[in-house]
Motif scaffolding. Sequence first.
Motif, mmCIF file in Angstrom:
data_model
loop_
_atom_site.group_PDB
_atom_site.id
_atom_site.type_symbol
_atom_site.label_atom_id
_atom_site.label_comp_id
_atom_site.label_asym_id
_atom_site.label_seq_id
_atom_site.Cartn_x
_atom_site.Cartn_y
_atom_site.Cartn_z
ATOM 1 N N MET A 97 -13.740 6.667 -23.559
ATOM 2 C CA MET A 97 -13.409 6.243 -22.292
ATOM 3 C C MET A 97 -14.571 5.909 -21.482
ATOM 4 S SD MET A 97 -10.509 9.120 -21.456
ATOM 5 C CE MET A 97 -11.075 10.238 -22.940
ATOM 6 N N THR A 154 -15.470 5.367 -17.404
ATOM 7 C CA THR A 154 -15.003 4.872 -15.789
ATOM 8 C C THR A 154 -16.440 4.532 -15.367
ATOM 9 O OG1 THR A 154 -13.497 6.805 -16.044
ATOM 10 C CG2 THR A 154 -14.139 5.637 -13.815
ATOM 11 N N GLN A 205 -11.520 1.880 -14.850
ATOM 12 C CA GLN A 205 -11.276 2.678 -16.431
ATOM 13 C C GLN A 205 -11.317 1.672 -17.531
ATOM 14 O OE1 GLN A 205 -7.962 4.713 -15.255
ATOM 15 N NE2 GLN A 205 -9.124 6.346 -14.256
ATOM 16 N N GLN A 232 -24.784 20.924 -21.387
ATOM 17 C CA GLN A 232 -24.165 22.463 -21.552
ATOM 18 C C GLN A 232 -23.161 22.002 -22.850
ATOM 19 O OE1 GLN A 232 -21.728 23.334 -18.073
ATOM 20 N NE2 GLN A 232 -23.563 23.959 -16.732
ATOM 21 N N PRO A 233 -23.111 23.085 -23.537
ATOM 22 C CA PRO A 233 -21.837 23.010 -24.642
ATOM 23 C C PRO A 233 -20.444 22.800 -23.911
ATOM 24 C CG PRO A 233 -23.202 25.184 -25.040
ATOM 25 C CD PRO A 233 -23.534 24.427 -23.622
ATOM 26 N N LEU A 251 -21.686 18.317 -23.140
ATOM 27 C CA LEU A 251 -21.752 17.576 -21.715
ATOM 28 C C LEU A 251 -23.333 17.115 -21.639
ATOM 29 C CD1 LEU A 251 -19.480 19.087 -19.255
ATOM 30 C CD2 LEU A 251 -19.224 16.693 -20.130
ATOM 31 N N ILE A 308 -22.426 10.682 -16.437
ATOM 32 C CA ILE A 308 -22.043 12.037 -17.436
ATOM 33 C C ILE A 308 -21.620 11.316 -18.833
ATOM 34 C CG2 ILE A 308 -21.693 13.480 -15.575
ATOM 35 C CD1 ILE A 308 -18.688 13.425 -16.200
ATOM 36 N N GLN A 351 -19.732 12.932 -22.624
ATOM 37 C CA GLN A 351 -19.341 14.036 -23.391
ATOM 38 C C GLN A 351 -19.606 13.364 -24.876
ATOM 39 O OE1 GLN A 351 -16.295 17.609 -24.737
ATOM 40 N NE2 GLN A 351 -15.395 15.682 -23.801
ATOM 41 N N PHE A 361 -17.562 10.312 -26.194
ATOM 42 C CA PHE A 361 -15.896 10.392 -26.063
ATOM 43 C C PHE A 361 -15.803 10.075 -24.661
ATOM 44 C CE2 PHE A 361 -11.855 13.060 -25.290
ATOM 45 C CZ PHE A 361 -11.143 12.445 -25.755
ATOM 46 N N ASN A 362 -16.531 10.645 -23.475
ATOM 47 C CA ASN A 362 -16.427 10.285 -22.177
ATOM 48 C C ASN A 362 -17.773 9.894 -21.572
ATOM 49 O OD1 ASN A 362 -15.149 13.343 -22.490
ATOM 50 N ND2 ASN A 362 -13.846 12.010 -21.461
ATOM 51 N N MET A 420 -2.957 8.456 -16.621
ATOM 52 C CA MET A 420 -4.159 8.937 -15.765
ATOM 53 C C MET A 420 -3.872 9.418 -14.407
ATOM 54 S SD MET A 420 -6.914 8.615 -17.669
ATOM 55 C CE MET A 420 -8.374 8.452 -16.617
ATOM 56 N N ALA A 478 -11.979 11.059 -12.950
ATOM 57 C CA ALA A 478 -11.463 12.198 -13.947
ATOM 58 C C ALA A 478 -11.140 11.424 -15.386
ATOM 59 C CB ALA A 478 -10.388 12.842 -13.162
ATOM 60 N N GLN A 479 -11.373 12.154 -16.219
ATOM 61 C CA GLN A 479 -10.910 11.544 -17.687
ATOM 62 C C GLN A 479 -10.374 12.995 -18.313
ATOM 63 O OE1 GLN A 479 -14.212 10.109 -19.431
ATOM 64 N NE2 GLN A 479 -14.256 8.024 -18.219
ATOM 65 N N PRO A 480 -9.386 12.730 -19.342
ATOM 66 C CA PRO A 480 -9.259 13.576 -20.162
ATOM 67 C C PRO A 480 -10.504 13.980 -21.052
ATOM 68 C CG PRO A 480 -7.781 11.659 -20.291
ATOM 69 C CD PRO A 480 -8.915 11.510 -19.456
ATOM 70 N N SER A 481 -10.641 15.412 -21.547
ATOM 71 C CA SER A 481 -11.975 15.602 -22.198
ATOM 72 C C SER A 481 -11.751 16.210 -23.501
ATOM 73 C CB SER A 481 -12.873 16.673 -21.341
ATOM 74 O OG SER A 481 -11.992 18.031 -21.256
ATOM 75 N N SER A 482 -10.721 15.948 -23.963
ATOM 76 C CA SER A 482 -9.982 16.323 -25.234
ATOM 77 C C SER A 482 -8.810 15.747 -25.545
ATOM 78 C CB SER A 482 -9.945 17.942 -25.273
ATOM 79 O OG SER A 482 -9.324 18.341 -26.254
ATOM 80 N N THR A 483 -8.899 15.518 -27.165
ATOM 81 C CA THR A 483 -7.403 15.020 -27.493
ATOM 82 C C THR A 483 -6.471 16.108 -28.022
ATOM 83 O OG1 THR A 483 -8.550 14.734 -29.944
ATOM 84 C CG2 THR A 483 -8.839 12.899 -28.343
ATOM 85 N N LEU A 517 -12.473 16.023 -17.478
ATOM 86 C CA LEU A 517 -13.729 16.061 -16.812
ATOM 87 C C LEU A 517 -13.527 15.456 -15.342
ATOM 88 C CD1 LEU A 517 -16.165 14.335 -19.273
ATOM 89 C CD2 LEU A 517 -16.266 16.555 -18.389
ATOM 90 N N GLN A 543 -15.781 20.529 -16.020
ATOM 91 C CA GLN A 543 -14.787 20.514 -16.774
ATOM 92 C C GLN A 543 -13.760 21.721 -16.601
ATOM 93 O OE1 GLN A 543 -13.559 20.059 -21.528
ATOM 94 N NE2 GLN A 543 -15.478 21.136 -20.999
ATOM 95 N N PHE A 568 -14.869 25.634 -16.985
ATOM 96 C CA PHE A 568 -15.715 25.906 -18.177
ATOM 97 C C PHE A 568 -16.919 25.597 -17.800
ATOM 98 C CE2 PHE A 568 -16.989 25.228 -22.767
ATOM 99 C CZ PHE A 568 -17.239 26.380 -23.003
ATOM 100 N N ASN A 569 -17.373 24.326 -17.286
ATOM 101 C CA ASN A 569 -18.648 23.611 -17.191
ATOM 102 C C ASN A 569 -18.698 23.294 -15.796
ATOM 103 O OD1 ASN A 569 -17.633 22.079 -20.153
ATOM 104 N ND2 ASN A 569 -19.940 23.006 -19.993
#
Lengths: 124, 124
Positions: free
Chosen positions: A35, A37, A42, A71-72, A81, A102, A104, A115-116, B1, B70-75, B81, B104, B115-116
């Motif tokens: 993805m 943005t 998007q 960061q992890p 990230l 940013i 990911q 991915f991001n 989204m 904003a984006q999804p950060s995982s599948t 994010l 995140q 988390f982040n």
Amino acid sequence: MAEINKVATEFTTFYYQTFSSNRSSLVNLYRPQSMLTWEGQQILGAEAIAEKLTNLPFQKVEHKITTLDAQPSSTSIASLLVAVTGLLVVDDSPNPLQFSQIFQLIPDGGSYFVFNDVFRLNYG
Amino acid sequence: MAEINKVATEFTTFYYQTFSSNRSSLVNLYRPQSMLTWEGQQILGAEAIAEKLTNLPFQKVEHKITTLDAQPSSTSIASLLVAVTGLLVVDDSPNPLQFSQIFQLIPDGGSYFVFNDVFRLNYG
């Protein structure tokens, strides 16, 4: 954190050098589920992302990194990230633009894919 | 989204309102594994993060959001994010500071934790 910072530095150096020298080949850093943005727009998937980046209306572009943080991004896989702020110099303009971006990065074989990706210009 | 953007807007509104009104209670938004990188300084864990934020040397602070992505950060899980750029107004200064911040957010029961967290001022 040393390894994370090394990956982040190597990735951003490669990414922005490729952005300057051969933008269309950035397609190799993305996957179908990636993805972007871009200034609020998007875009999904490596091919659409590379097309967007390739068609941006400037010929010559240089990213000068001001800050780079990493960061992890997961406790289960070695994803990370990467947060960049810096200056974008477009077509030798004397007025560089501030940007923040940013990424990911997800491990993929011996390397990573994006991915991001979120990019914004920061107007003063 | 649409759902992602709603979560991102609600989270940032709550986060920055709490930052202005009751900074120490931000501890509730972090967990022991949470990471903050504040102007390059790395801080691990909810208590250390809240202590850092609470001890920042200003009394009155307001974040004015300019852009929010904003984006999804995982599948695999419903994490996201959130990328913010904006202006930081400190102690009623007439010269707001540009900042960029990313979060995140990880689902946790019916809510999310941070988390982040990466925060940077962007000097012109």
